[in-house]
Design a protein around this motif. Structure first.
Motif, mmCIF file in Angstrom:
data_model
loop_
_atom_site.group_PDB
_atom_site.id
_atom_site.type_symbol
_atom_site.label_atom_id
_atom_site.label_comp_id
_atom_site.label_asym_id
_atom_site.label_seq_id
_atom_site.Cartn_x
_atom_site.Cartn_y
_atom_site.Cartn_z
ATOM 1 N N VAL A 147 -7.915 -42.944 -9.139
ATOM 2 C CA VAL A 147 -6.478 -43.377 -10.071
ATOM 3 C C VAL A 147 -5.560 -44.026 -9.116
ATOM 4 O O VAL A 147 -4.904 -45.403 -9.442
ATOM 5 C CB VAL A 147 -6.115 -41.428 -11.015
ATOM 6 N N GLU A 148 -4.627 -43.613 -8.545
ATOM 7 C CA GLU A 148 -3.772 -44.051 -7.336
ATOM 8 C C GLU A 148 -4.018 -45.527 -7.039
ATOM 9 O O GLU A 148 -3.531 -46.611 -6.870
ATOM 10 C CB GLU A 148 -3.544 -43.195 -7.215
ATOM 11 N N ARG A 149 -5.311 -44.946 -6.060
ATOM 12 C CA ARG A 149 -5.776 -46.634 -5.850
ATOM 13 C C ARG A 149 -5.940 -47.855 -6.870
ATOM 14 O O ARG A 149 -6.469 -49.163 -6.300
ATOM 15 C CB ARG A 149 -6.763 -46.573 -5.156
ATOM 16 N N THR A 150 -6.543 -47.546 -7.989
ATOM 17 C CA THR A 150 -6.692 -48.269 -9.170
ATOM 18 C C THR A 150 -6.109 -48.747 -9.483
ATOM 19 O O THR A 150 -5.671 -50.495 -9.776
ATOM 20 C CB THR A 150 -7.657 -47.398 -9.819
ATOM 21 N N ILE A 151 -4.766 -47.729 -9.850
ATOM 22 C CA ILE A 151 -4.062 -48.018 -10.273
ATOM 23 C C ILE A 151 -3.090 -49.716 -9.434
ATOM 24 O O ILE A 151 -2.022 -50.368 -10.481
ATOM 25 C CB ILE A 151 -2.576 -47.124 -11.497
ATOM 26 N N TYR A 152 -2.809 -49.244 -8.413
ATOM 27 C CA TYR A 152 -2.321 -50.018 -7.300
ATOM 28 C C TYR A 152 -3.146 -51.228 -7.082
ATOM 29 O O TYR A 152 -2.150 -52.614 -7.191
ATOM 30 C CB TYR A 152 -1.889 -49.507 -5.998
ATOM 31 N N ALA A 153 -4.451 -51.183 -6.970
ATOM 32 C CA ALA A 153 -4.993 -52.667 -7.675
ATOM 33 C C ALA A 153 -4.138 -53.467 -8.625
ATOM 34 O O ALA A 153 -4.146 -54.695 -8.376
ATOM 35 C CB ALA A 153 -6.738 -52.017 -7.371
ATOM 36 N N ARG A 154 -4.585 -52.691 -9.643
ATOM 37 C CA ARG A 154 -4.535 -52.761 -10.643
ATOM 38 C C ARG A 154 -2.580 -53.838 -10.729
ATOM 39 O O ARG A 154 -2.973 -55.130 -11.599
ATOM 40 C CB ARG A 154 -4.534 -52.393 -12.268
ATOM 41 N N ALA A 155 -1.966 -53.502 -10.053
ATOM 42 C CA ALA A 155 -0.591 -53.979 -10.294
ATOM 43 C C ALA A 155 -0.642 -54.991 -9.147
ATOM 44 O O ALA A 155 0.575 -56.092 -9.418
ATOM 45 C CB ALA A 155 0.290 -52.502 -9.971
ATOM 46 N N LEU A 156 -0.856 -55.217 -8.261
ATOM 47 C CA LEU A 156 -1.158 -56.078 -7.614
ATOM 48 C C LEU A 156 -1.552 -57.581 -8.333
ATOM 49 O O LEU A 156 -1.633 -58.174 -7.667
ATOM 50 C CB LEU A 156 -2.079 -55.438 -6.554
ATOM 51 N N ALA A 157 -2.719 -57.366 -8.601
ATOM 52 C CA ALA A 157 -3.991 -58.952 -8.931
ATOM 53 C C ALA A 157 -2.538 -58.997 -9.916
ATOM 54 O O ALA A 157 -2.840 -59.607 -10.099
ATOM 55 C CB ALA A 157 -5.411 -58.004 -9.658
ATOM 56 N N TYR A 158 -2.155 -57.823 -11.419
ATOM 57 C CA TYR A 158 -1.388 -58.638 -11.911
ATOM 58 C C TYR A 158 -0.233 -58.999 -11.810
ATOM 59 O O TYR A 158 0.372 -60.575 -11.638
ATOM 60 C CB TYR A 158 -0.896 -57.402 -12.810
ATOM 61 N N ARG A 159 0.452 -59.266 -10.893
ATOM 62 C CA ARG A 159 1.870 -59.452 -9.708
ATOM 63 C C ARG A 159 1.336 -60.991 -9.170
ATOM 64 O O ARG A 159 1.834 -62.288 -9.771
ATOM 65 C CB ARG A 159 2.627 -58.394 -8.321
ATOM 66 N N ASP A 160 0.332 -60.964 -8.568
ATOM 67 C CA ASP A 160 -0.373 -62.203 -7.655
ATOM 68 C C ASP A 160 -0.771 -63.296 -9.031
ATOM 69 O O ASP A 160 -0.666 -64.301 -8.823
ATOM 70 C CB ASP A 160 -1.085 -61.627 -6.966
ATOM 71 N N ALA A 161 -1.108 -62.495 -9.964
ATOM 72 C CA ALA A 161 -1.465 -63.332 -10.674
ATOM 73 C C ALA A 161 -0.481 -64.729 -11.894
ATOM 74 O O ALA A 161 -0.444 -65.017 -12.372
ATOM 75 C CB ALA A 161 -2.895 -63.254 -12.071
ATOM 76 N N ASN A 162 -0.098 -64.046 -12.021
ATOM 77 C CA ASN A 162 1.654 -63.893 -13.109
ATOM 78 C C ASN A 162 3.392 -64.698 -11.329
ATOM 79 O O ASN A 162 4.220 -63.847 -11.452
ATOM 80 C CB ASN A 162 2.295 -62.591 -13.417
#
Length: 93
Positions: A5-20
């Motif tokens: 769960v932590e890895r998934t949340i972290y990966a989503r946060a990085l993807a969001y940051r990179d996209a924005n």
């Protein structure tokens, strides 16, 4: 399970940051990105208070995170002086 769960949340946060996040190398790119975009703008910066105040006056944005030392020979994306750091800039909402 918790680690997954932590890895998934972290990966989503990085993807969001990179996209924005936009990277700016010139004053025109920095100002345009800060005025038109939600999210962050990554740029080399001289780290001078006067420069940050000028950026804020023109765009309503301020530095949010200092990533680290700027690349050798980098210039400030806003004022053109030698850059000291690489920083994320953003407006507050």
């Amino acid at each position: 399970l918790l680690a997954d769960v932590e890895r998934t949340i972290y990966a989503r946060a990085l993807a969001y940051r990179d996209a924005n996040t936009t990277t700016a190398r010139t004053r025109e790119e920095l100002v345009a990105a800060l005025k038109s975009q939600r999210g962050f703008v990554l740029a080399a910066w001289c780290a001078r208070t006067e420069c940050e105040l000028d950026i804020k006056a023109e765009t309503s944005a301020v530095s949010r995170v200092l990533v680290g030392a700027a690349s050798e020979g980098a210039i400030c994306a806003f004022c053109g002086r030698p850059a000291e750091v690489t920083a994320y800039f953003a407006r507050s909402y």
